[in-house]
Enzyme design. Structure first.
Site, short mmCIF file in Angstrom:
data_model
loop_
_atom_site.label_atom_id
_atom_site.label_comp_id
_atom_site.label_asym_id
_atom_site.label_seq_id
_atom_site.Cartn_x
_atom_site.Cartn_y
_atom_site.Cartn_z
N CYS A 17 0.87 -1.18 0.00
CA CYS A 17 0.00 0.00 0.00
C CYS A 17 0.91 1.23 0.00
O CYS A 17 2.13 1.12 0.15
CB CYS A 17 -0.85 0.00 1.26
SG CYS A 17 0.17 0.01 2.74
N HIS A 79 3.67 1.92 11.71
CA HIS A 79 2.51 1.70 12.59
C HIS A 79 2.23 2.86 13.53
O HIS A 79 1.17 2.93 14.13
CB HIS A 79 2.75 0.43 13.44
CG HIS A 79 3.29 -0.70 12.62
ND1 HIS A 79 4.63 -0.96 12.50
CD2 HIS A 79 2.66 -1.60 11.85
CE1 HIS A 79 4.81 -1.99 11.70
NE2 HIS A 79 3.63 -2.40 11.28
N HIS A 129 -0.92 -4.63 19.61
CA HIS A 129 -0.42 -4.32 18.26
C HIS A 129 0.25 -2.94 18.30
O HIS A 129 -0.26 -2.03 18.94
CB HIS A 129 -1.57 -4.34 17.24
CG HIS A 129 -1.08 -4.21 15.83
ND1 HIS A 129 -0.78 -3.00 15.26
CD2 HIS A 129 -0.82 -5.14 14.89
CE1 HIS A 129 -0.36 -3.19 14.01
NE2 HIS A 129 -0.37 -4.50 13.76
N GLU A 131 0.34 -0.50 16.34
CA GLU A 131 -0.50 0.66 15.95
C GLU A 131 -1.42 1.06 17.11
O GLU A 131 -1.62 2.24 17.38
CB GLU A 131 -1.33 0.32 14.71
CG GLU A 131 -2.11 1.56 14.24
CD GLU A 131 -3.04 1.29 13.07
OE1 GLU A 131 -2.75 0.43 12.23
OE2 GLU A 131 -4.09 1.97 13.02
N THR A 170 -6.34 0.86 11.75
CA THR A 170 -6.59 1.01 10.30
C THR A 170 -6.67 -0.32 9.56
O THR A 170 -7.06 -0.36 8.40
CB THR A 170 -5.46 1.83 9.66
OG1 THR A 170 -4.22 1.17 9.96
CG2 THR A 170 -5.44 3.26 10.15
N CYS A 200 -8.30 1.77 6.66
CA CYS A 200 -7.77 2.53 5.53
C CYS A 200 -8.24 1.94 4.19
O CYS A 200 -8.72 0.81 4.12
CB CYS A 200 -6.25 2.56 5.60
SG CYS A 200 -5.50 1.00 5.14
N SER A 273 1.88 -5.37 3.46
CA SER A 273 3.33 -5.26 3.66
C SER A 273 4.10 -6.36 2.91
O SER A 273 5.30 -6.52 3.13
CB SER A 273 3.64 -5.31 5.16
OG SER A 273 2.84 -6.27 5.81
#
Ligand code: SF4
EC number: 1.17.7.4
Length: 316
Positions: A17, A79, A129, A131, A170, A200, A273
């Site tokens: 992305c 992140h 996580h 993020e 996201t 996202c 990723s």
């Protein structure tokens, strides 16, 4: 020996992305600008292949800022990081570049805006996580309550039920998140939130493509790392969409050929990723064993691109 025929459906969009692309460029450009080694706090993106290639170019991956020397640049992963991290880097006069995806930063800004307006936040995300840690770390402790499931909503104890807003990680499953949002809105009718959630475009598009492929194939392989949230969600989305064998593989070596015995069709996708080189490696592995007909199943076209920070755009 004649090869068996296999219909291979390639989901699109898949793989990198704009946020991942930018984060990798940031590390490469930082090494070019300041020379090796450049430190990177946490895996820049959750993919071993990407991390290993950057390590070969001169990146040193660490988990905490305390592991970095003062006199080398440090990059923060895509992140996002808690606010305390850049604050500590500043206090040590370090050069740092924040590779947080702009779509994650957008959520950070959202959280801060609500906080300034006196609202307590509910974050829908996965405990532990990076993020989630980064986003929760934008506000003082206790200001962000984490929920992972609709059941968690039942046990929430906010300060004031009428002064709440929600944000999300996201890379969640769009459908699972919608259930949690419904639970939140039904228990706290005055909760404020984004139009839908903060998932996202890349996560949403990859899940939509999987939904188009999964019901028609005998098996689905998602190329991605076990610690990649969006890749793991793709496996779940594939299974929920009706594919009986939905599996995560990091690369061709991980394919369980025995489990795939007798299949007539396969779906292939990749988390945000996972680099295209690994996708091609998996496709090649199928082409070596089967007489493959390839078909691309495209549900969206992406043309998102994010600029790298100014400090790297300036000449060395
Ligand atoms: S998956 Fe989405 S939020 Fe995460 S880096 Fe990619 S574009 Fe950004």
């Amino acid at each position: 020996m004649t090869k068996q025929h296999l219909h291979l459906y390639l989901a699109a969009p898949r793989g990198f992305c704009a946020g991942v692309d930018r984060a990798i460029k940031i590390v490469e450009m930082a090494i070019e600008k300041w020379g090796a080694p450049v430190y990177v706090r946490h895996e820049i993106v959750h993919n071993k292949f990407v991390v290993d290639s950057l390590r070969d170019k001169g990146a040193i991956f660490v988990e905490e800022l305390a592991e970095c020397p003062d006199d080398r640049p440090v990059i923060f992963s895509a992140h996002g990081v808690p606010k305390s991290v850049p604050t500590k880097a500043q206090a040590r006069n370090m050069i740092y570049v924040d590779a947080t995806c702009p779509l994650v930063s957008k959520v950070h800004i959202e959280a801060e805006r609500h906080h300034k307006n006196g609202l307590q936040m509910v974050m829908i995300g996965h405990d532990g996580h990076p993020e989630t840690i980064g986003t929760m770390g934008q506000l003082p402790e206790g200001e962000v309550l984490l929920v992972e499931t609709p059941d968690d909503v039942k046990t929430l104890r906010p300060r004031d039920e009428n002064k709440l807003a929600f944000i999300t990680q996201t890379t969640l499953s769009v459908d699972d998140t919608a259930e949690i949002v419904t639970a939140l809105k039904s228990r706290f009718p005055n909760i404020i939130g984004p139009h839908k959630e903060d998932i996202c475009y890349a996560t949403t598009n990859r899940q939509e493509a999987v939904k188009a492929v999964a019901p028609t194939v005998d098996a689905l392989l998602v190329i991605g790392a076990p610690n990649s949230s969006n890749s793991r969600r793709l496996v779940e989305v594939g299974a929920k969409a009706g594919c009986k064998y939905s599996q995560l593989v990091q690369r061709a070596n991980d394919i369980d050929w025995r489990a795939l015995d007798g299949i007539k069709s396969i779906g292939i996708t990749a988390g945000a990723s996972a680099p295209e080189i690994l996708i091609n490696e998996v496709i090649n592995a199928f082409e070596q064993r089967y007489d493959v007909t390839r078909e691309i199943v495209e549900t969206a076209v992406e043309n998102v691109e994010f600029k790298v920070p100014r400090v790297l755009r300036e000449a060395s």
